[in-house]
Scaffold this motif. Structure first.
Motif, PDB file in Angstrom:
ATOM      1  N   ALA A 146      20.605  25.813  60.436  1.00  0.00           N
ATOM      2  CA  ALA A 146      21.759  26.604  59.997  1.00  0.00           C
ATOM      3  C   ALA A 146      21.333  27.945  59.407  1.00  0.00           C
ATOM      4  O   ALA A 146      22.056  28.932  59.504  1.00  0.00           O
ATOM      5  N   ARG A 147      20.137  27.981  58.810  1.00  0.00           N
ATOM      6  CA  ARG A 147      19.665  29.230  58.211  1.00  0.00           C
ATOM      7  C   ARG A 147      19.155  30.214  59.258  1.00  0.00           C
ATOM      8  O   ARG A 147      18.985  31.404  58.971  1.00  0.00           O
ATOM      9  N   ALA A 148      18.898  29.727  60.457  1.00  0.00           N
ATOM     10  CA  ALA A 148      18.459  30.601  61.547  1.00  0.00           C
ATOM     11  C   ALA A 148      19.636  31.195  62.315  1.00  0.00           C
ATOM     12  O   ALA A 148      19.449  32.067  63.167  1.00  0.00           O
ATOM     13  N   LEU A 149      20.847  30.729  62.016  1.00  0.00           N
ATOM     14  CA  LEU A 149      22.042  31.236  62.685  1.00  0.00           C
ATOM     15  C   LEU A 149      22.523  32.528  62.034  1.00  0.00           C
ATOM     16  O   LEU A 149      22.328  32.749  60.837  1.00  0.00           O
ATOM     17  N   THR A 150      23.161  33.380  62.828  1.00  0.00           N
ATOM     18  CA  THR A 150      23.847  34.528  62.254  1.00  0.00           C
ATOM     19  C   THR A 150      25.091  34.019  61.526  1.00  0.00           C
ATOM     20  O   THR A 150      25.516  32.870  61.709  1.00  0.00           O
ATOM     21  N   ASN A 205      27.056  30.666  62.550  1.00  0.00           N
ATOM     22  CA  ASN A 205      27.207  29.585  61.578  1.00  0.00           C
ATOM     23  C   ASN A 205      28.676  29.214  61.399  1.00  0.00           C
ATOM     24  O   ASN A 205      29.033  28.033  61.384  1.00  0.00           O
ATOM     25  N   GLU A 206      29.527  30.225  61.289  1.00  0.00           N
ATOM     26  CA  GLU A 206      30.961  29.971  61.141  1.00  0.00           C
ATOM     27  C   GLU A 206      31.515  29.237  62.353  1.00  0.00           C
ATOM     28  O   GLU A 206      32.315  28.297  62.223  1.00  0.00           O
ATOM     29  N   SER A 207      31.091  29.640  63.544  1.00  0.00           N
ATOM     30  CA  SER A 207      31.583  29.014  64.775  1.00  0.00           C
ATOM     31  C   SER A 207      31.109  27.572  64.901  1.00  0.00           C
ATOM     32  O   SER A 207      31.867  26.693  65.318  1.00  0.00           O
ATOM     33  N   GLY A 250      33.380  20.904  63.650  1.00  0.00           N
ATOM     34  CA  GLY A 250      33.426  19.558  63.081  1.00  0.00           C
ATOM     35  C   GLY A 250      34.096  19.501  61.734  1.00  0.00           C
ATOM     36  O   GLY A 250      34.854  20.397  61.346  1.00  0.00           O
ATOM     37  N   ASN A 251      33.798  18.440  61.015  1.00  0.00           N
ATOM     38  CA  ASN A 251      34.403  18.193  59.709  1.00  0.00           C
ATOM     39  C   ASN A 251      33.336  17.793  58.701  1.00  0.00           C
ATOM     40  O   ASN A 251      32.334  17.163  59.052  1.00  0.00           O
ATOM     41  N   ARG A 252      33.585  18.137  57.445  1.00  0.00           N
ATOM     42  CA  ARG A 252      32.657  17.792  56.378  1.00  0.00           C
ATOM     43  C   ARG A 252      32.852  16.335  55.983  1.00  0.00           C
ATOM     44  O   ARG A 252      33.979  15.843  55.888  1.00  0.00           O
ATOM     45  N   ALA A 255      20.170   8.525  53.742  1.00  0.00           N
ATOM     46  CA  ALA A 255      20.343   9.447  52.624  1.00  0.00           C
ATOM     47  C   ALA A 255      19.434   9.070  51.460  1.00  0.00           C
ATOM     48  O   ALA A 255      19.392   7.913  51.049  1.00  0.00           O
ATOM     49  N   LEU A 256      18.690  10.044  50.941  1.00  0.00           N
ATOM     50  CA  LEU A 256      17.878   9.811  49.748  1.00  0.00           C
ATOM     51  C   LEU A 256      18.745   9.808  48.490  1.00  0.00           C
ATOM     52  O   LEU A 256      18.467   9.125  47.526  1.00  0.00           O
ATOM     53  N   GLY A 257      19.774  10.598  48.515  1.00  0.00           N
ATOM     54  CA  GLY A 257      20.749  10.672  47.424  1.00  0.00           C
ATOM     55  C   GLY A 257      22.084  11.003  48.050  1.00  0.00           C
ATOM     56  O   GLY A 257      22.221  10.978  49.278  1.00  0.00           O
ATOM     57  N   PRO A 258      23.107  11.313  47.250  1.00  0.00           N
ATOM     58  CA  PRO A 258      24.393  11.711  47.833  1.00  0.00           C
ATOM     59  C   PRO A 258      24.221  12.909  48.767  1.00  0.00           C
ATOM     60  O   PRO A 258      23.471  13.840  48.466  1.00  0.00           O
ATOM     61  N   ILE A 259      24.896  12.860  49.899  1.00  0.00           N
ATOM     62  CA  ILE A 259      24.747  13.904  50.926  1.00  0.00           C
ATOM     63  C   ILE A 259      26.120  14.378  51.394  1.00  0.00           C
ATOM     64  O   ILE A 259      27.066  13.585  51.500  1.00  0.00           O
ATOM     65  N   GLU A 260      26.212  15.666  51.664  1.00  0.00           N
ATOM     66  CA  GLU A 260      27.360  16.222  52.374  1.00  0.00           C
ATOM     67  C   GLU A 260      26.840  16.792  53.684  1.00  0.00           C
ATOM     68  O   GLU A 260      25.807  17.471  53.711  1.00  0.00           O
ATOM     69  N   ALA A 261      27.557  16.514  54.756  1.00  0.00           N
ATOM     70  CA  ALA A 261      27.121  16.999  56.069  1.00  0.00           C
ATOM     71  C   ALA A 261      28.319  17.365  56.921  1.00  0.00           C
ATOM     72  O   ALA A 261      29.411  16.794  56.768  1.00  0.00           O
ATOM     73  N   GLN A 262      28.113  18.317  57.805  1.00  0.00           N
ATOM     74  CA  GLN A 262      29.112  18.660  58.802  1.00  0.00           C
ATOM     75  C   GLN A 262      28.859  17.784  60.021  1.00  0.00           C
ATOM     76  O   GLN A 262      27.754  17.770  60.567  1.00  0.00           O
ATOM     77  N   VAL A 263      29.861  17.026  60.425  1.00  0.00           N
ATOM     78  CA  VAL A 263      29.729  16.092  61.545  1.00  0.00           C
ATOM     79  C   VAL A 263      30.451  16.674  62.756  1.00  0.00           C
ATOM     80  O   VAL A 263      31.645  16.998  62.684  1.00  0.00           O
ATOM     81  N   ILE A 264      29.724  16.810  63.872  1.00  0.00           N
ATOM     82  CA  ILE A 264      30.250  17.460  65.068  1.00  0.00           C
ATOM     83  C   ILE A 264      30.032  16.542  66.267  1.00  0.00           C
ATOM     84  O   ILE A 264      28.949  15.970  66.432  1.00  0.00           O
TER      85      ILE A 264
END
Length: 246
Positions: free
Chosen positions: A11-15, A19-21, A26-28, A96-105
């Motif tokens: 995600a950090r390599a995206l413009t 990244n927005e697109s 998906g959904n968080r 998950a090592l701890g609580p995680i938030e992820a975008q699922v697509i």
């Protein structure tokens, strides 16, 4: 050997526009600590992008219940891309090592996006190549290095992480530790993992890792406590990792 990797998180390599697109596909979703995000052998094809938290990537070994941790994944990293691209069963389990938030697509949506965005497709291919090579190195180390060597290598790797950086979940530095040069391990660096967790990162039993830690304590290379291994002699630890055993 390397769990953390050096490649830039997907995600950090995206413009900003890319990244927005991607995120709009998906959904968080939130996951509790120790939840399975993906399961080895499962035939699902969705992908995830970690937004917050850390996860382990592991595979089953020939010893049945024993698992080998191949990697640690953190914010911005892509999970599950292989199954999304080739529709084969999942090659690893992500927990998950701890609580995680992820975008699922969904896999279908992700494949359509890649077909229309060749630069992003190239980023995925680069990541796949890096991870496959890293996994091969981990399996080679499992077959060719002793438990002591693998443990010394893993402790050296984890203790090199910046205390305030992305790997602070598992690594901290003693307030008494002297400053270190870039890329070196400071004396007093502490890895916060239990013995069974350390065992999983080197593909060994807890008993074998406990024995290796006793040897390291006996040489005053490390000091251990509850869920902590403090590095007392980083130079000697690095030598052991390279195969120069005492």
């Amino acid at each position: 050997m390397g769990l953390l990797g050096d490649e830039l998180a997907f995600a950090r390599a995206l413009t900003d526009r890319e990244n927005e697109s991607v995120m709009a596909l998906g959904n968080r979703k939130r996951f509790a600590a120790d939840a399975r995000l993906l399961t080895e052998g499962d035939r699902s094809t969705h992908i995830m992008i970690i937004l917050r938290g850390w996860a382990t990537v592991s595979v089953a070994t020939d010893r049945g219940a024993t698992r080998l941790i191949l990697g640690l994944r953190g914010p911005g990293e892509l999970l599950g891309e292989m199954a999304a691209l080739d529709s084969h069963p999942r090659s690893a389990t992500v927990r998950a090592l701890g609580p995680i938030e992820a975008q699922v697509i969904s896999g279908d949506a992700f494949r359509r996006f890649l077909a229309l965005h060749p630069r992003v497709s190239g980023l995925v291919i680069r990541q796949l190549t890096f991870r496959l090579r890293s996994a091969d190195q981990e399996r080679s180390a499992l077959a060719s290095l002793t438990v002591l060597q693998r443990l010394a290598s893993r402790l050296t790797e984890l203790s090199r992480a910046e205390p305030s950086g992305p790997y602070a979940l598992s690594v901290a530095t003693s307030s008494m530790a002297p400053p270190s040069d870039t890329g070196t391990v400071p004396a007093g660096a502490v890895v916060h993992l239990a013995q069974d967790e350390l065992a999983a990162t080197v593909g060994a039993t807890r008993e074998a890792v406990a024995k290796a830690l006793r040897l390291l304590r006996g040489q005053q290379i490390v000091r251990t406590g509850n869920r902590r291994v403090e590095i007392l002699d980083p130079a000697l630890l690095a030598l052991l990792a390279d195969g120069h055993q005492e």
